[in-house]
Design an enzyme around this catalytic site. Structure first.
Site, PDB file in Angstrom:
ATOM      1  N   HIS A 143      -0.483  -2.215  -7.095  1.00 14.12           N
ATOM      2  CA  HIS A 143      -1.341  -1.933  -5.941  1.00 14.12           C
ATOM      3  C   HIS A 143      -2.827  -2.010  -6.288  1.00 14.12           C
ATOM      4  O   HIS A 143      -3.333  -1.189  -7.048  1.00 14.12           O
ATOM      5  CB  HIS A 143      -0.976  -0.546  -5.390  1.00 14.12           C
ATOM      6  N   ASN A 173      -3.551   6.275  -1.996  1.00 17.34           N
ATOM      7  CA  ASN A 173      -3.439   6.355  -0.526  1.00 17.34           C
ATOM      8  C   ASN A 173      -2.876   7.697  -0.075  1.00 17.34           C
ATOM      9  O   ASN A 173      -3.230   8.199   0.991  1.00 17.34           O
ATOM     10  CB  ASN A 173      -2.570   5.214   0.014  1.00 17.34           C
ATOM     11  N   SER A 219       0.834  -1.208   0.000  1.00 18.01           N
ATOM     12  CA  SER A 219       0.000   0.000   0.000  1.00 18.01           C
ATOM     13  C   SER A 219       0.860   1.247   0.000  1.00 18.01           C
ATOM     14  O   SER A 219       0.428   2.307  -0.453  1.00 18.01           O
ATOM     15  CB  SER A 219      -0.845   0.058   1.269  1.00 18.01           C
ATOM     16  N   GLU A 279      -2.591   0.478  -9.381  1.00 19.49           N
ATOM     17  CA  GLU A 279      -1.472   1.406  -9.557  1.00 19.49           C
ATOM     18  C   GLU A 279      -0.247   0.574  -9.958  1.00 19.49           C
ATOM     19  O   GLU A 279       0.138  -0.349  -9.232  1.00 19.49           O
ATOM     20  CB  GLU A 279      -1.186   2.149  -8.251  1.00 19.49           C
TER      21      GLU A 279
HETATM   22  N1  3HC Z   1     -17.307 -10.786  -4.313  1.00 20.86           N
HETATM   23  C1  3HC Z   1     -18.217 -10.660  -5.313  1.00 20.86           C
HETATM   24  N2  3HC Z   1     -19.200  -9.749  -5.293  1.00 20.86           N
HETATM   25  C2  3HC Z   1     -19.281  -8.963  -4.213  1.00 20.86           C
HETATM   26  C3  3HC Z   1     -18.390  -9.020  -3.133  1.00 20.86           C
HETATM   27  C4  3HC Z   1     -17.357  -9.991  -3.217  1.00 20.86           C
HETATM   28  N3  3HC Z   1     -16.419 -10.129  -2.261  1.00 20.86           N
HETATM   29  N4  3HC Z   1     -18.716  -8.082  -2.209  1.00 20.86           N
HETATM   30  C5  3HC Z   1     -19.794  -7.447  -2.694  1.00 20.86           C
HETATM   31  N5  3HC Z   1     -20.129  -7.975  -3.900  1.00 20.86           N
HETATM   32  C6  3HC Z   1     -21.219  -7.560  -4.779  1.00 20.86           C
HETATM   33  C7  3HC Z   1     -22.571  -7.707  -4.103  1.00 20.86           C
HETATM   34  O1  3HC Z   1     -23.024  -9.021  -4.233  1.00 20.86           O
HETATM   35  C8  3HC Z   1     -23.395  -6.696  -4.883  1.00 20.86           C
HETATM   36  O2  3HC Z   1     -23.728  -7.226  -6.147  1.00 20.86           O
HETATM   37  P1  3HC Z   1     -25.056  -6.725  -6.961  1.00 20.86           P
HETATM   38  O3  3HC Z   1     -24.903  -5.243  -7.192  1.00 20.86           O
HETATM   39  O4  3HC Z   1     -25.018  -7.519  -8.213  1.00 20.86           O
HETATM   40  O5  3HC Z   1     -26.193  -7.055  -6.040  1.00 20.86           O
HETATM   41  C9  3HC Z   1     -22.415  -5.571  -5.153  1.00 20.86           C
HETATM   42  O6  3HC Z   1     -21.098  -6.145  -5.019  1.00 20.86           O
HETATM   43  C10 3HC Z   1     -22.573  -4.428  -4.180  1.00 20.86           C
HETATM   44  O7  3HC Z   1     -22.460  -4.929  -2.861  1.00 20.86           O
HETATM   45  P2  3HC Z   1     -23.405  -4.511  -1.649  1.00 20.86           P
HETATM   46  O8  3HC Z   1     -24.772  -4.187  -2.179  1.00 20.86           O
HETATM   47  O9  3HC Z   1     -23.285  -5.561  -0.620  1.00 20.86           O
HETATM   48  O10 3HC Z   1     -22.732  -3.218  -1.007  1.00 20.86           O
HETATM   49  P3  3HC Z   1     -22.308  -1.811  -1.642  1.00 20.86           P
HETATM   50  O11 3HC Z   1     -23.304  -1.287  -2.604  1.00 20.86           O
HETATM   51  O12 3HC Z   1     -21.902  -0.952  -0.509  1.00 20.86           O
HETATM   52  O13 3HC Z   1     -21.004  -2.165  -2.482  1.00 20.86           O
HETATM   53  C11 3HC Z   1     -18.638  -1.987  -2.289  1.00 20.86           C
HETATM   54  C12 3HC Z   1     -19.894  -2.760  -1.884  1.00 20.86           C
HETATM   55  C13 3HC Z   1     -18.471  -2.121  -3.821  1.00 20.86           C
HETATM   56  C14 3HC Z   1     -17.461  -2.622  -1.595  1.00 20.86           C
HETATM   57  C15 3HC Z   1     -18.844  -0.477  -1.932  1.00 20.86           C
HETATM   58  O14 3HC Z   1     -19.238  -0.380  -0.579  1.00 20.86           O
HETATM   59  C16 3HC Z   1     -17.617   0.370  -2.126  1.00 20.86           C
HETATM   60  O15 3HC Z   1     -17.316   0.803  -3.232  1.00 20.86           O
HETATM   61  N6  3HC Z   1     -16.893   0.657  -1.031  1.00 20.86           N
HETATM   62  C17 3HC Z   1     -15.712   1.480  -1.033  1.00 20.86           C
HETATM   63  C18 3HC Z   1     -14.514   0.586  -0.993  1.00 20.86           C
HETATM   64  C19 3HC Z   1     -13.232   1.373  -1.030  1.00 20.86           C
HETATM   65  O16 3HC Z   1     -13.200   2.597  -0.866  1.00 20.86           O
HETATM   66  N7  3HC Z   1     -12.108   0.656  -1.230  1.00 20.86           N
HETATM   67  C20 3HC Z   1     -10.783   1.239  -1.217  1.00 20.86           C
HETATM   68  C21 3HC Z   1     -10.170   1.030   0.131  1.00 20.86           C
HETATM   69  S1  3HC Z   1      -8.543   1.697   0.249  1.00 20.86           S
HETATM   70  C22 3HC Z   1      -7.536   0.418  -0.195  1.00 20.86           C
HETATM   71  O17 3HC Z   1      -7.948  -0.682  -0.486  1.00 20.86           O
HETATM   72  C23 3HC Z   1      -6.090   0.737  -0.269  1.00 20.86           C
HETATM   73  C24 3HC Z   1      -5.262  -0.224   0.512  1.00 20.86           C
HETATM   74  O18 3HC Z   1      -3.898   0.082   0.271  1.00 20.86           O
HETATM   75  C25 3HC Z   1      -5.536  -0.167   1.984  1.00 20.86           C
END
Ligand code: 3HC
Length: 383
Positions: free
Chosen positions: A144, A195, A123, A156
């Site tokens: 990343h 990040n 990260s 990235e």
């Molecule tokens: N596998 C497959 N499908 C999945 C899944 C998984 N693990 N998790 C969720 N889904 C699917 C659901 O089944 C749903 O499908 P559908 O639209 O066909 O019904 C869809 O994804 C949306 O899921 P939910 O309705 O349960 O929930 P959300 O609408 O909130 O979507 C999310 C989930 C896409 C994760 C959304 O909350 C999101 O975009 N969150 C932000 C995540 C983010 O900011 N990530 C970056 C973090 S920083 C990082 O990673 C950097 C590192 O260095 C730390």
């Protein structure tokens, strides 16, 4: 080597990120070895991949044939030497500790074929440092992904001090093949693009925790209408340990003002790391936390967070980590839950509105990291 010569990918680390990345590579048609240090971690990763594919199959996004065919290309493994011996591209996603990453890369260098590219999903950690543990720094790149890797589009592709253009190009093309949005990061700089742009918001959330008000629920309730996952919820989702490591790393390399507060560290000490332990800032034992919208604070809104992002993004331009604001926007619009990048949002909302929000934050928490840059004050970047 060319991107089309890459047939087999070894994924080192089967945790949240490792198994998500492995799943993406399987969907892109690659043969994948999933490796971790203990069979139980490998089994958990295998179950995670199957769980995601089950969801896709149930929704008709994956045919039963594609499901069987993809899983048939997946090989679980504990033995590192065996896992990488005929890999063309190796992706590492082990815990964020420099010494651990260096020792893993020294082993990968020893056991992987000479032509193999070694990519790190770190990260934050410097790619140049990681590459220094190998005899092939030209073939070491940053790679990343974002959590959950199966859904988030951004990759990235980071140029370490000695990464060759060929290695970067191969990483870029593989990311395209697995249907991601790659963005090349030209300079090996702390937090790369995504990040780095978000870290001041991380520090801001930590300052709010430390101040004790508004509560995480009051804060998240104010932002819930604008975000698929609210800020404190996301901190739990990604992991308090990851948030703490990020802040500690930034405190070391950018500014001591990032140092995590005792309030945040207390979650670490009590082992409440968020979703993965069932409890963090919120309780996850019954699934995602239910945020009560009636509790929304009036003190902060979404523009406070956007202002922090835009301000930090201007620093990436000043420092030459990216030279095109559109590339920063592309990264930011594909790594998380926002459909727009900071510069597009600033253009829409108005730099003057965001500058006022930033100054409010700076007044409450008078830290250099929250201070408006010259470009932010001028407010004339167009995308
Ligand atoms: N596998 C497959 N499908 C999945 C899944 C998984 N693990 N998790 C969720 N889904 C699917 C659901 O089944 C749903 O499908 P559908 O639209 O066909 O019904 C869809 O994804 C949306 O899921 P939910 O309705 O349960 O929930 P959300 O609408 O909130 O979507 C999310 C989930 C896409 C994760 C959304 O909350 C999101 O975009 N969150 C932000 C995540 C983010 O900011 N990530 C970056 C973090 S920083 C990082 O990673 C950097 C590192 O260095 C730390």
């Amino acid at each position: 080597m060319k991107a089309e010569d890459v047939k087999k990918i070894a994924m080192i680390g089967a945790g949240d990120m490792g198994h998500g990345i492995a799943a993406c590579c399987l969907m892109g048609g690659y043969s994948v070895v999933l490796r971790d240090i203990d069979q139980k971690f490998v089994d958990r990763g295998m179950a995670g991949i199957k769980g995601s594919f089950d969801k896709f199959k149930a929704k008709g996004k994956m045919t039963p044939e594609a499901y069987d065919e993809a899983l048939a290309r997946l090989t679980p493994m504990v033995d590192l030497q065996e896992a990488v011996k005929d890999a063309d591209f190796v992706i590492e996603a082990v815990p964020e500790k420099l010494e651990l990453k260096k020792s893993v890369f020294a082993d990968l260098d020893k056991y992987a074929p000479k032509h193999a590219i070694l990519a790190s999903n770190t990260s934050n950690i410097s790619i140049t440092e990681i590459a220094s543990a190998t005899s092939r720094p030209d073939k070491v790149i940053g790679y990343h992904f974002f959590n959950p890797a199966i859904l988030m589009k951004l990759v990235e592709v980071i140029k370490g001090g000695k990464s060759s253009d060929e290695s970067i190009q191969i990483g870029y093309e593989i990311a395209k093949k697995i249907k991601k949005v790659p963005v090349i990061v030209k300079k090996d700089s702390p937090g790369f693009i995504y990040n780095r742009v978000n870290e001041p918001a991380g520090a801001f959330l930590d300052k709010i925790l430390e101040a004790g008000h508004p509560t995480p629920e009051e804060f998240d309730a104010a932002l819930k209408p604008f975000m698929p996952m609210t800020p404190f919820e996301l901190m739990d989702y990604v992991g308090i340990d990851i948030a703490v490591h990020g802040l500690e790393y930034f405190a070391q390399v950018l500014s001591p003002e990032y140092r995590p507060s005792a309030a945040l560290l207390s979650y670490m000490k009590s082992g409440n790391l968020g979703k993965k332990t069932g409890k963090g800032i919120f309780d996850w034992s019954q699934g995602r936390p239910q945020i009560d919208l009636t509790k929304a604070t009036k003190e902060y809104d979404i523009n406070h967070l956007i202002a922090l992002q835009v301000n930090e993004a201007t620093k990436l331009l000043e420092e030459g980590v990216a030279d095109d604001p559109k590339e920063i926007d592309l990264a930011m619009a594909n790594g998380g839950g926002s459909p727009f990048g900071p510069f597009a949002m600033a253009q829409g909302i108005g730099y003057n509105v965001l500058l006022a929000k930033l100054e409010e934050i700076h007044k409450k928490f008078p830290l250099e990291i929250f201070k408006a840059t010259k470009i932010m004050k001028e407010g004339n970047i167009k995308v």
